[in-house]
Design a protein around this motif. Structure first.
Motif, PDB file in Angstrom:
ATOM      1  N   TYR A 120      -8.600  -2.146  -7.787  1.00  0.00           N
ATOM      2  CA  TYR A 120      -9.587  -2.869  -6.996  1.00  0.00           C
ATOM      3  C   TYR A 120     -10.514  -3.665  -7.910  1.00  0.00           C
ATOM      4  CZ  TYR A 120     -13.377  -4.050  -3.886  1.00  0.00           C
ATOM      5  OH  TYR A 120     -14.324  -4.759  -3.169  1.00  0.00           O
ATOM      6  N   ILE A 121     -11.000  -3.037  -8.968  1.00  0.00           N
ATOM      7  CA  ILE A 121     -11.886  -3.728  -9.907  1.00  0.00           C
ATOM      8  C   ILE A 121     -11.182  -4.926 -10.528  1.00  0.00           C
ATOM      9  CG2 ILE A 121     -13.099  -3.525 -12.117  1.00  0.00           C
ATOM     10  CD1 ILE A 121     -13.769  -0.625 -11.328  1.00  0.00           C
ATOM     11  N   LEU A 122      -9.908  -4.750 -10.854  1.00  0.00           N
ATOM     12  CA  LEU A 122      -9.151  -5.813 -11.512  1.00  0.00           C
ATOM     13  C   LEU A 122      -8.657  -6.891 -10.549  1.00  0.00           C
ATOM     14  CD1 LEU A 122      -7.021  -3.679 -13.982  1.00  0.00           C
ATOM     15  CD2 LEU A 122      -9.096  -4.996 -14.480  1.00  0.00           C
ATOM     16  N   GLY A 123      -8.871  -6.686  -9.244  1.00  0.00           N
ATOM     17  CA  GLY A 123      -8.451  -7.673  -8.263  1.00  0.00           C
ATOM     18  C   GLY A 123      -6.978  -7.604  -7.915  1.00  0.00           C
ATOM     19  N   ARG A 124      -6.337  -6.491  -8.235  1.00  0.00           N
ATOM     20  CA  ARG A 124      -4.913  -6.329  -7.933  1.00  0.00           C
ATOM     21  C   ARG A 124      -4.681  -5.824  -6.515  1.00  0.00           C
ATOM     22  NH1 ARG A 124      -1.115  -5.314 -12.221  1.00  0.00           N
ATOM     23  NH2 ARG A 124      -0.430  -3.559 -10.962  1.00  0.00           N
ATOM     24  N   THR A 125      -5.736  -5.369  -5.863  1.00  0.00           N
ATOM     25  CA  THR A 125      -5.681  -4.936  -4.469  1.00  0.00           C
ATOM     26  C   THR A 125      -7.025  -5.226  -3.826  1.00  0.00           C
ATOM     27  OG1 THR A 125      -5.231  -3.085  -2.955  1.00  0.00           O
ATOM     28  CG2 THR A 125      -6.410  -2.547  -4.977  1.00  0.00           C
ATOM     29  N   ASN A 126      -7.013  -5.385  -2.523  1.00  0.00           N
ATOM     30  CA  ASN A 126      -8.259  -5.567  -1.783  1.00  0.00           C
ATOM     31  C   ASN A 126      -8.689  -4.291  -1.090  1.00  0.00           C
ATOM     32  OD1 ASN A 126      -8.637  -8.298  -2.454  1.00  0.00           O
ATOM     33  ND2 ASN A 126      -7.158  -8.910  -0.902  1.00  0.00           N
ATOM     34  N   VAL A 127      -7.935  -3.217  -1.286  1.00  0.00           N
ATOM     35  CA  VAL A 127      -8.263  -1.923  -0.690  1.00  0.00           C
ATOM     36  C   VAL A 127      -9.325  -1.258  -1.559  1.00  0.00           C
ATOM     37  CG1 VAL A 127      -7.385   0.338   0.006  1.00  0.00           C
ATOM     38  CG2 VAL A 127      -5.954  -1.709   0.274  1.00  0.00           C
ATOM     39  N   LYS A 128     -10.505  -1.129  -1.011  1.00  0.00           N
ATOM     40  CA  LYS A 128     -11.630  -0.593  -1.781  1.00  0.00           C
ATOM     41  C   LYS A 128     -11.609   0.931  -1.847  1.00  0.00           C
ATOM     42  CE  LYS A 128     -16.635  -1.159  -2.155  1.00  0.00           C
ATOM     43  NZ  LYS A 128     -17.811  -1.816  -1.587  1.00  0.00           N
ATOM     44  N   GLU A 129     -11.209   1.574  -0.754  1.00  0.00           N
ATOM     45  CA  GLU A 129     -11.244   3.028  -0.687  1.00  0.00           C
ATOM     46  C   GLU A 129     -10.067   3.627  -1.443  1.00  0.00           C
ATOM     47  OE1 GLU A 129     -11.241   1.142   2.202  1.00  0.00           O
ATOM     48  OE2 GLU A 129     -13.409   1.115   2.344  1.00  0.00           O
ATOM     49  N   LEU A 130     -10.345   4.715  -2.130  1.00  0.00           N
ATOM     50  CA  LEU A 130      -9.284   5.447  -2.814  1.00  0.00           C
ATOM     51  C   LEU A 130      -8.520   6.273  -1.803  1.00  0.00           C
ATOM     52  CD1 LEU A 130     -11.129   6.786  -5.986  1.00  0.00           C
ATOM     53  CD2 LEU A 130      -9.305   5.101  -5.922  1.00  0.00           C
ATOM     54  N   ASN A 131      -7.243   6.465  -2.044  1.00  0.00           N
ATOM     55  CA  ASN A 131      -6.453   7.372  -1.213  1.00  0.00           C
ATOM     56  C   ASN A 131      -6.877   8.791  -1.525  1.00  0.00           C
ATOM     57  OD1 ASN A 131      -4.957   5.338  -0.032  1.00  0.00           O
ATOM     58  ND2 ASN A 131      -3.429   5.371  -1.653  1.00  0.00           N
ATOM     59  N   LYS A 132      -7.274   9.505  -0.515  1.00  0.00           N
ATOM     60  CA  LYS A 132      -7.673  10.898  -0.693  1.00  0.00           C
ATOM     61  C   LYS A 132      -6.424  11.776  -0.695  1.00  0.00           C
ATOM     62  CE  LYS A 132     -12.180  10.183   0.197  1.00  0.00           C
ATOM     63  NZ  LYS A 132     -12.945   9.616  -0.789  1.00  0.00           N
ATOM     64  N   PRO A 133      -6.363  12.763  -1.590  1.00  0.00           N
ATOM     65  CA  PRO A 133      -5.201  13.665  -1.570  1.00  0.00           C
ATOM     66  C   PRO A 133      -5.165  14.437  -0.248  1.00  0.00           C
ATOM     67  CG  PRO A 133      -6.707  14.214  -3.380  1.00  0.00           C
ATOM     68  CD  PRO A 133      -7.295  13.068  -2.623  1.00  0.00           C
ATOM     69  N   LYS A 134      -3.971  14.619   0.271  1.00  0.00           N
ATOM     70  CA  LYS A 134      -3.813  15.343   1.532  1.00  0.00           C
ATOM     71  C   LYS A 134      -4.015  16.833   1.280  1.00  0.00           C
ATOM     72  CE  LYS A 134      -0.601  12.035   3.444  1.00  0.00           C
ATOM     73  NZ  LYS A 134       0.744  11.783   3.934  1.00  0.00           N
ATOM     74  N   GLN A 135      -4.787  17.439   2.164  1.00  0.00           N
ATOM     75  CA  GLN A 135      -5.020  18.882   2.052  1.00  0.00           C
ATOM     76  C   GLN A 135      -3.996  19.611   2.931  1.00  0.00           C
ATOM     77  OE1 GLN A 135      -9.077  19.801   2.867  1.00  0.00           O
ATOM     78  NE2 GLN A 135      -9.836  18.621   1.133  1.00  0.00           N
ATOM     79  N   HIS A 136      -3.444  20.682   2.410  1.00  0.00           N
ATOM     80  CA  HIS A 136      -2.423  21.437   3.129  1.00  0.00           C
ATOM     81  C   HIS A 136      -3.021  22.592   3.868  1.00  0.00           C
ATOM     82  CE1 HIS A 136       0.755  19.156   1.194  1.00  0.00           C
ATOM     83  NE2 HIS A 136       0.064  19.289   0.068  1.00  0.00           N
TER      84      HIS A 136
END
Length: 75
Positions: free
Chosen positions: A59-75
């Motif tokens: 996101y910082i480098l401009g390689r994606t426009n997705v600002k939010e990080l993917n949260k790890p899925k909890q089991h």
């Protein structure tokens, strides 16, 4: 490469360049050069900034426009 996103992220949190430079253990002048693209950002600083802002390095480098990080899925 100009990093407008670094400036935007910093300003969104009402932080000065000096405060972010302190976080990175560098000078305000060096940090300003990062934002303006006059100096390459070391990987260590890029990782610190991504963690601090809760965004991906891509996101910082401009390689994606997705600002939010993917949260790890909890089991």
């Amino acid at each position: 490469m100009h990093f407008q996103r670094l400036r935007d992220l910093r300003e969104d949190m009402d932080l000065s360049q000096t405060k972010i430079a302190q976080l990175l253990h560098t000078s305000q002048t060096v940090y300003s050069r990062y934002e303006r693209g006059f100096q390459t950002i070391p990987v260590e600083h890029l990782l610190i900034l991504a963690d601090f802002y809760g965004v991906s390095v891509d996101y910082i480098l401009g390689r994606t426009n997705v600002k939010e990080l993917n949260k790890p899925k909890q089991h």
